[in-house]
Structures are given as structure tokens and as C-alpha cells.
Design a protein around this motif. Structure first.
Motif, PDB file in Angstrom:
ATOM      1  N   SER A 289       0.811  -1.224   0.000  1.00  0.00           N
ATOM      2  CA  SER A 289       0.000   0.000   0.000  1.00  0.00           C
ATOM      3  C   SER A 289       0.846   1.276   0.000  1.00  0.00           C
ATOM      4  O   SER A 289       1.574   1.549   0.953  1.00  0.00           O
ATOM      5  CB  SER A 289      -0.911   0.000   1.228  1.00  0.00           C
ATOM      6  OG  SER A 289      -1.574   1.250   1.319  1.00  0.00           O
TER       7      SER A 289
ATOM      8  N   SER B 149     -15.912   5.095  -4.797  1.00  0.00           N
ATOM      9  CA  SER B 149     -14.808   4.919  -3.847  1.00  0.00           C
ATOM     10  C   SER B 149     -14.446   3.444  -3.697  1.00  0.00           C
ATOM     11  O   SER B 149     -13.264   3.091  -3.638  1.00  0.00           O
ATOM     12  CB  SER B 149     -15.174   5.521  -2.485  1.00  0.00           C
ATOM     13  OG  SER B 149     -15.349   6.919  -2.607  1.00  0.00           O
ATOM     14  N   ARG B 152     -12.555   2.687  -6.775  1.00  0.00           N
ATOM     15  CA  ARG B 152     -11.192   3.226  -6.732  1.00  0.00           C
ATOM     16  C   ARG B 152     -10.314   2.359  -5.821  1.00  0.00           C
ATOM     17  O   ARG B 152      -9.150   2.090  -6.124  1.00  0.00           O
ATOM     18  CB  ARG B 152     -11.192   4.676  -6.240  1.00  0.00           C
ATOM     19  CG  ARG B 152      -9.814   5.326  -6.294  1.00  0.00           C
ATOM     20  CD  ARG B 152      -9.853   6.833  -6.045  1.00  0.00           C
ATOM     21  NE  ARG B 152      -8.525   7.410  -6.140  1.00  0.00           N
ATOM     22  CZ  ARG B 152      -7.906   7.723  -7.276  1.00  0.00           C
ATOM     23  NH1 ARG B 152      -8.525   7.540  -8.421  1.00  0.00           N
ATOM     24  NH2 ARG B 152      -6.685   8.217  -7.286  1.00  0.00           N
ATOM     25  N   TYR B 153     -10.893   1.932  -4.699  1.00  0.00           N
ATOM     26  CA  TYR B 153     -10.135   1.076  -3.777  1.00  0.00           C
ATOM     27  C   TYR B 153      -9.689  -0.215  -4.482  1.00  0.00           C
ATOM     28  O   TYR B 153      -8.518  -0.579  -4.428  1.00  0.00           O
ATOM     29  CB  TYR B 153     -10.971   0.711  -2.544  1.00  0.00           C
ATOM     30  CG  TYR B 153     -10.233  -0.254  -1.634  1.00  0.00           C
ATOM     31  CD1 TYR B 153      -9.391   0.205  -0.637  1.00  0.00           C
ATOM     32  CD2 TYR B 153     -10.339  -1.634  -1.812  1.00  0.00           C
ATOM     33  CE1 TYR B 153      -8.683  -0.675   0.170  1.00  0.00           C
ATOM     34  CE2 TYR B 153      -9.630  -2.517  -1.019  1.00  0.00           C
ATOM     35  CZ  TYR B 153      -8.800  -2.035  -0.023  1.00  0.00           C
ATOM     36  OH  TYR B 153      -8.089  -2.912   0.750  1.00  0.00           O
ATOM     37  N   GLY B 156      -7.099   0.535  -7.347  1.00  0.00           N
ATOM     38  CA  GLY B 156      -5.782   0.932  -6.832  1.00  0.00           C
ATOM     39  C   GLY B 156      -5.078  -0.214  -6.129  1.00  0.00           C
ATOM     40  O   GLY B 156      -3.865  -0.421  -6.289  1.00  0.00           O
ATOM     41  N   THR B 157      -5.849  -0.973  -5.365  1.00  0.00           N
ATOM     42  CA  THR B 157      -5.278  -2.083  -4.619  1.00  0.00           C
ATOM     43  C   THR B 157      -4.840  -3.200  -5.563  1.00  0.00           C
ATOM     44  O   THR B 157      -3.786  -3.816  -5.371  1.00  0.00           O
ATOM     45  CB  THR B 157      -6.297  -2.590  -3.581  1.00  0.00           C
ATOM     46  OG1 THR B 157      -6.597  -1.508  -2.701  1.00  0.00           O
ATOM     47  CG2 THR B 157      -5.755  -3.747  -2.774  1.00  0.00           C
ATOM     48  N   SER B 289     -12.235   2.640   3.377  1.00  0.00           N
ATOM     49  CA  SER B 289     -10.942   3.279   3.098  1.00  0.00           C
ATOM     50  C   SER B 289     -11.073   4.744   2.690  1.00  0.00           C
ATOM     51  O   SER B 289     -11.649   5.066   1.649  1.00  0.00           O
ATOM     52  CB  SER B 289     -10.234   2.515   1.981  1.00  0.00           C
ATOM     53  OG  SER B 289      -9.060   3.210   1.598  1.00  0.00           O
ATOM     54  N   TRP B 292      -8.451   5.872  -0.309  1.00  0.00           N
ATOM     55  CA  TRP B 292      -8.896   5.503  -1.658  1.00  0.00           C
ATOM     56  C   TRP B 292     -10.257   6.088  -2.018  1.00  0.00           C
ATOM     57  O   TRP B 292     -10.835   5.734  -3.051  1.00  0.00           O
ATOM     58  CB  TRP B 292      -8.929   3.973  -1.825  1.00  0.00           C
ATOM     59  CG  TRP B 292      -7.589   3.360  -1.968  1.00  0.00           C
ATOM     60  CD1 TRP B 292      -6.977   2.501  -1.089  1.00  0.00           C
ATOM     61  CD2 TRP B 292      -6.647   3.533  -3.044  1.00  0.00           C
ATOM     62  NE1 TRP B 292      -5.741   2.149  -1.550  1.00  0.00           N
ATOM     63  CE2 TRP B 292      -5.506   2.760  -2.747  1.00  0.00           C
ATOM     64  CE3 TRP B 292      -6.658   4.278  -4.235  1.00  0.00           C
ATOM     65  CZ2 TRP B 292      -4.394   2.699  -3.591  1.00  0.00           C
ATOM     66  CZ3 TRP B 292      -5.546   4.218  -5.068  1.00  0.00           C
ATOM     67  CH2 TRP B 292      -4.439   3.436  -4.740  1.00  0.00           C
ATOM     68  N   SER B 294     -12.858   8.152  -3.743  1.00  0.00           N
ATOM     69  CA  SER B 294     -12.824   8.830  -5.046  1.00  0.00           C
ATOM     70  C   SER B 294     -13.347  10.255  -4.860  1.00  0.00           C
ATOM     71  O   SER B 294     -14.468  10.438  -4.375  1.00  0.00           O
ATOM     72  CB  SER B 294     -13.710   8.078  -6.039  1.00  0.00           C
ATOM     73  OG  SER B 294     -14.133   8.958  -7.070  1.00  0.00           O
ATOM     74  N   LEU B 383      -4.735   6.711 -11.523  1.00  0.00           N
ATOM     75  CA  LEU B 383      -3.934   6.042 -10.500  1.00  0.00           C
ATOM     76  C   LEU B 383      -2.469   6.376 -10.746  1.00  0.00           C
ATOM     77  O   LEU B 383      -2.079   6.680 -11.874  1.00  0.00           O
ATOM     78  CB  LEU B 383      -4.146   4.527 -10.579  1.00  0.00           C
ATOM     79  CG  LEU B 383      -5.593   4.045 -10.360  1.00  0.00           C
ATOM     80  CD1 LEU B 383      -5.672   2.539 -10.530  1.00  0.00           C
ATOM     81  CD2 LEU B 383      -6.103   4.440  -8.970  1.00  0.00           C
TER      82      LEU B 383
END
Lengths: 396, 396
Positions: A289, B149, B152-153, B156-157, B289, B292, B294, B383
Motif C-alpha cells: 500500500s 470509492s 477506486r479502492y 488501486g489495490t 478506506s 482511496w 474517489s 492512479l
């Protein structure tokens, strides 16, 4: 003759290995002495295959991406080196005019570092270790680059999960943290707390035998009190016999496989207590992360890279860069006291550092304030504040 | 007579429910008409227990924390309302001079919203729904606050995990995403990709029957090609009979419990293919989160709160605020085209919206470009870029 550096990455990823690599490159550039900073592409196997790439030639703009790229940008390997490999390496280093070999990794890599150092003795090649592991289990150094970010991740995530569970408090949430033999990451979840009663409500570490009955007793009591309970457990929890608390689910010729501890304990809570439970296992999402990277950890990772090259250029070899803390002075002055020293690699090789007894509470279901004071500076800035109108309502 | 608003939160958390609450408070303040913005402490149960707190009295500095506090700051509940409860509510609203009732939640909450609307008809009380769910499964609206969101989490993860797996490519990593019946979150993992070959390499959604043999075939092929494979799966994968792919592990009087899909599939890979595999299940770590979150999602959540109050003040009732997109216009102009409209609550009540066929590829192991174009604007800024020297080395 050219002065070249070789950087080798070993073992598992962290959020800041690449920051140490960045530190080496910057130090090399600033020294004005170094011709090439080679990255070994694919770890120690990359050495034997002479897969070297000069990183000094990349523009700063591109190199800066290292600071926010998780895991290793030059690759790692799990290749098991043999004695003849170490001997072959000496010739390879000479062929490429490599005077400085920097190995970045955990305990296994430090062992390799020691063996390469032995092979290179008297050959004018300096070998220095850069510590790195989310597990924080390297000896002597106060902590390792990679740990602070893993700690910040688990602390921040536990705080967020705590708010989630509290907003609809009808279940027990078990959060499984990495660290099979050492509970440093799991313990850092305690940093989530800002007020008494905040999550995590229970913390179980692999350093203490896990007692199912005490766990169920603790969970039941807290559930009756709060409705929503957050428990953080190490993936490596063991019983009094030193066996994993999760029964093995199947075996192959090479290994025995166990289920996830979090899922196992959630099931136990449902079955034995009749309480709704679920488990989360962020696993490698945590060690990779970037949003939760600790700025302190990143700066120290850069520093470790710089200091490793400096030490090698000063003629040191067979050492690892380590962080020495003065916690007593910190407590007196309120300021983080850390200095870098080189530690003989022989003193750190293959010794796994676990959490000392003074960092664990008597019942073995939480950490002590002493641990929190030790860990606090490593995770960087304060975690964000949340607003809880439910609490404001109760306080009226 | 005073003009008061009541905001009620229902169902599970997202990263931006509190942002909608913030939007309502700001709109109320700016309107100059509203005396009190009550939060129902503890969801619909909070209405019946008259647990109301005026949020307008809090300073802006404190209210701003709502924007970065996950889950619900006023609490939610799973209390099952009965007909007599709806009737009781009308008297409670009158007693507290509440003209505007805003219910923020998912499909279940929209159903409640419709029933409260029916009970309040002719009483001068306006009832408006604010959509909210990470699952994105509410009908008619193009998407729901909370989804961007969560998307996005996972994107990104997955990108970070992809880099981790690629740096030491020796295993298959199964990432389990939330969304039991609708695969919207799982699908959004595709947004992690910047270049061909990037993770995720396979995506399995609950909208398509899961075929074990095809899954193993796909994993084997990709493992042989790449060494490291990232698979994202929905927690609710089902077989052709509509049954969960994970066999039930135990039953209680109230429910049947299944193991985690990710862990089940990782085990399958080890057993059947002899390939090293592990699974990660961030679960509620994802929906809670804040790093993360958005920004687009947050802004839209604020907007949904504002528009709900506006609609109520304009005399609308029995409606939900919805987002209408013009994707064709977006494709022509390259600019996100979204407008807010009110939708009759009857049209959205209790209808679960799943992923349309055109968003899933033929083999059912990935999404289509059409899905990616639809989803892209919702997750906010690009990202971050990563640097991969291994790739640069191969390209030389």
C-alpha cells in the motif's frame, strides 16, 4: 578502473524497498565517484545470470517513481544459492568492475550477504546489507525499513474498520495481519486507538500461546458491552504445543496447508458463541500500500540506502546498516532519537527477532504502553480524526 | 412553524455516506429556511426511539470531518420495521416539526423510504431518498454514491498487488472483492490496468456461472506465461445451478455459512494445478478506506445530499435522487456527462441491478471496454504510475 555498485533485492516486498534503491542512486550521484549503479534484475539469480542494468542513466523524473512504487522494481528471487554460486559471483563482480555489492532484504538475504562477504574477502569487493522487511524481525537494529509502512497500514486500516463496525455494531470482526512468527505488524494495530474503547479491542500475537477459551471469554464480554468488536490476530497464531491454531486443511508432497486464522476464529465465534462474525485478510494489499506508506519509514529507507553505499565507499564490508534508538532519551525529550550504525553481519545473520515480553500485556490479548511508545514514531504523522455523532449524542 | 429536516441512515457503510449528510447540512444552512437538521441516531430504530440530534449546531470545522469519516457518523440499524412503526413515525415527525425526511441507503432503505412516504402522504411531510451503496445495485440511477470509492479502492489495490506479485512472480494471487449478487466492485478492478498484461489477469463476476474447469485452464495458461497471476473474484460466485461455488461449511438455525471464495479457489489452484497460490480478502477494509475515497464519488455524494433537500423543499416527495449519464455524449466529447434527477421511489424499490451482458466478455473471465469507459470517470484521478526496471531491461 571504474567504481561500480550493484544493488540486489532479496525476499518479499515492502512499500519502501525501492526507496532504499533510490537512496543508493542519489548517494552515488552525489559522491561523484560512482560510474554505474547496477540493479541485479531478478535478485541473486540475476547476479549469476549477469542481468545487470545501469540505473544511473535514468532521468531523475523516472527515478522519483521509485518512491511510490511498491515491491521491487528490479525484481527479487527465491533461488537457493549453493557454495559454487558464491565463488562464481566473485568473478562476475570483477568482470563488471563492481566494487560495492549492496544486498537489500530480510534475514535470509542477510545470510546471503554474509556468505557473499566471505567469498569476496581479500578481493577488494565490499559487501553491505540494507535491512528490509515488513516483519521487523532482524536482530540488533531497532527496526527495519518496511515495517513502519506496514505498521501505518494496519493502524490506519484498523481505525477505519473500527468506525465501520461501530456504526452498525452487530458483529465481531477479525482482522488478520501478516507476520507468521513475529507479531510486530499485528501489535501495531494498537496505534489505531485515539480514545479509550477504540478499536482494536483485542490483539493476539504469535509470541504467546493462543488459548481458545480465553479468546471466546474476551470476545463474549466485549460483544455484550459494545455490540461491535474488532480483533486483530497474527496469521501465525500457535497453541501451547507450538502448533498452528488452525488445523491443517491439506498436504502436498512439499508442504502442509492451513486455512486462514481470521476465518477460523470468526467461525469459532459463530459456532461457539452464536454471535455474528466475519474476517478480513488484507494480506499483501497491506505490504504493497502506497497511500499508507509511512513518510518516516520512507525517509529511513532512503537513508539506509545512502548509508550502505557510504559505508562501502569508506571501506566497510560484511556489515549491515542498522537503526539505533534511544527510547529513554525520547521519553525525556519527546523527540524521536535514531542514529544509523553499521552492525557486523555475523551478528544479525539468521536470527529472528520477536516481540519482547515487556511489550505484551499479562493476559496476552493486548500490547503495553511501552510498545506503543516504541512504535509511535515509526508510523509517521497522526492518523486522521473521525467524527462520531453517536458518541456526542450519548455524551449530552 | 419551524422547518426541520431529519436524516436517516440505513444499511451497510460506504466511504461517503457522511459526505451526503454534510451536503444536506450545507444546503440547509445556505437555504436560510431550515431550523434544525436532525440526525436519527441509530437508523430507523433511532426514529422510533426519537433519538434525534441537531447537527446544524456543530461548528463547520467539526462538520468537515464528515468528509473523511468512513461509515456513518449517526449510526445505522438492521431493525425490521412493521406497519405500526410507519404509522408511529408520522406522529413523531409532527411532534418534532419535521417536514423533510431524507433516507440515505441502498435497496432495502429505498423500500423503507417508499413505505414512510406512503404513511406520510397528505400530512405535509416530504420523504426523499438519497442513494448509497458500494454495491451499485440500485435501479435506474446510473450509479450510486459509495460505488466510485469502492471501485477506486479495488482498482488501486489491484494495481499495487499486481506490482507485488510481478516483482517475485511465483504464485497465483486471488483477490476477493465485495458484492454478493452484483459484480460492480469486482469488475472495477479492471481499472487497475495501464498497459496490456497488467493485473488483473482474470476477473470473475457473480453474473456469470462459474466453471471450475475453465478457471483452472485460464490460470494454468497465464501462470505458464507470466509466473505471477492476479485474479479478482466476487465473494458471491455461483455455479450453473445458482449455488455458491464454495460448499457450505456449517449451518446454524438461522443461516448457512460458506467459506471465503478466494481461499477456496486458491486451494483449488494448489490442489489441482500444483501451483503456489494465496488469497487476500480486504473486505470491509475496502469500503471504509478514506485514502482511496474517489473525489468524484465524494463530490457526488455531497451533491446527492444537497439535491435531496432541495427536492424536498420544492415540495417533491416519494422520490430518490438519481444520477443520469449520457455515455454517448461522453464518448463524443471526452467529458463526463452527469446530471441529477429525481426518480419515483416506486420505480427503484427492491429491484437489484446487476451488470449487463455487454459489460462482460464472452468467456466470462473479464469485462469489456464498454464497461471500462462507463466506470472510468467514477473513480476520479488517474492512479499513480509505477516504474518497472525489469520491464525496461527486457525491452532493451
Amino acid at each position: 578502473m571504474a567504481e561500480n555498485v550493484l544493488v540486489v533485492h532479496g525476499g518479499g516486498p515492502t512499500a519502501v524497498i525501492n526507496s532504499s534503491l533510490y537512496g543508493v542512486i542519489e548517494e552515488a550521484r552525489e559522491s561523484g565517484r560512482i560510474d554505474k549503479v547496477y540493479g541485479a534484475i531478478g535478485g541473486s539469480e540475476g547476479i549469476l545470470r549477469e542481468r545487470f542494468m545501469d540505473l544511473l542513466k535514468f532521468p531523475e523524473e523516472k527515478l522519483k517513481l521509485l518512491l511510490e512504487t511498491p515491491a521491487t522494481s528490479i525484481g527479487s528471487s527465491r533461488y537457493a544459492l549453493e557454495q559454487k554460486d558464491y565463488e562464481a559471483m566473485v568473478d562476475i563482480f570483477k568482470k563488471h568492475e563492481i566494487q560495492y555489492v549492496l544486498l537489500n532484504g530480510g534475514n535470509g538475504t542477510m545470510d546471503t550477504c554474509g556468505r557473499i562477504y566471505e567469498a569476496c574477502k581479500g578481493e577488494g569487493i565490499r559487501v553491505v546489507g540494507i535491512p528490509k522487511t515488513i516483519d521487523n524481525d532482524i536482530a540488533i537494529t531497532d527496526h527495519t525499513p518496511g515495517y513502519g509502512s506496514a505498521a501505518r497500514y494496519i493502524a490506519g486500516t484498523t481505525a477505519e474498520v473500527g468506525v465501520d463496525v461501530k456504526s452498525l455494531p452487530i458483529h465481531v470482526c477479525i482482522l488478520e495481519a501478516m507476520g507468521r512468527n513475529a507479531g510486530w505488524i499485528t501489535a501495531a494495530s494498537a496505534l489505531a486507538r485515539k480514545q479509550p474503547g477504540d478499536a482494536p479491542h483485542l490483539i493476539y500475537l504469535p509470541e504467546r500461546p493462543f488459548h481458545e477459551d480465553e479468546f471466546l471469554e474476551d470476545v463474549k464480554r466485549l460483544y455484550e458491552e459494545k455490540g461491535g468488536v474488532v480483533v486483530v490476530v497474527s496469521e501465525g497464531l500457535k497453541n501451547e504445543l507450538g502448533e498452528p491454531v488452525v488445523p491443517p486443511i491439506f498436504k502436498t508432497e512439499r508442504a502442509t496447508y492451513y486455512g486462514d486464522v481470521g476465518a477460523f476464529l470468526a467461525e469459532l465465534v459463530i459456532r461457539k458463541l452464536g454471535i455474528k462474525a466475519r474476517s478480513e485478510k488484507p494480506g499483501i494489499c497491506g505490504r504493497a500500500s502506497i497511500p499508507w506508506q509511512s513518510p518516516v519509514d520512507r525517509d529511513e529507507a532512503i537513508l539506509a540506502g545512502r548509508e550502505a553505499l557510504k559505508a562501502a565507499m569508506e571501506g566497510k564490508s560484511g556489515v549491515m546498516v542498522g537503526f539505533i534508538r534511544d527510547v529513554e532519551k525520547e521519553e525525556a525529550g519527546g523527540v524521536y532519537q535514531m542514529r544509523v550504525e553499521t552492525i557486523p553481519i555475523k551478528e544479525v545473520m539468521m536470527y529472528e527477532r520477536t516481540i519482547p515480553a515487556s511489550y505484551i500485556n499479562q493476559r496476552g490479548n493486548d500490547v503495553t504502553d511501552e510498545f506503543i511508545r516504541w512504535c509511535r514514531p515509526l508510523i509517521g504523522p497522526e492518523l486522521r480524526d473521525f467524527i462520531d455523532f453517536k458518541e456526542e449524542y450519548e455524551k449530552r
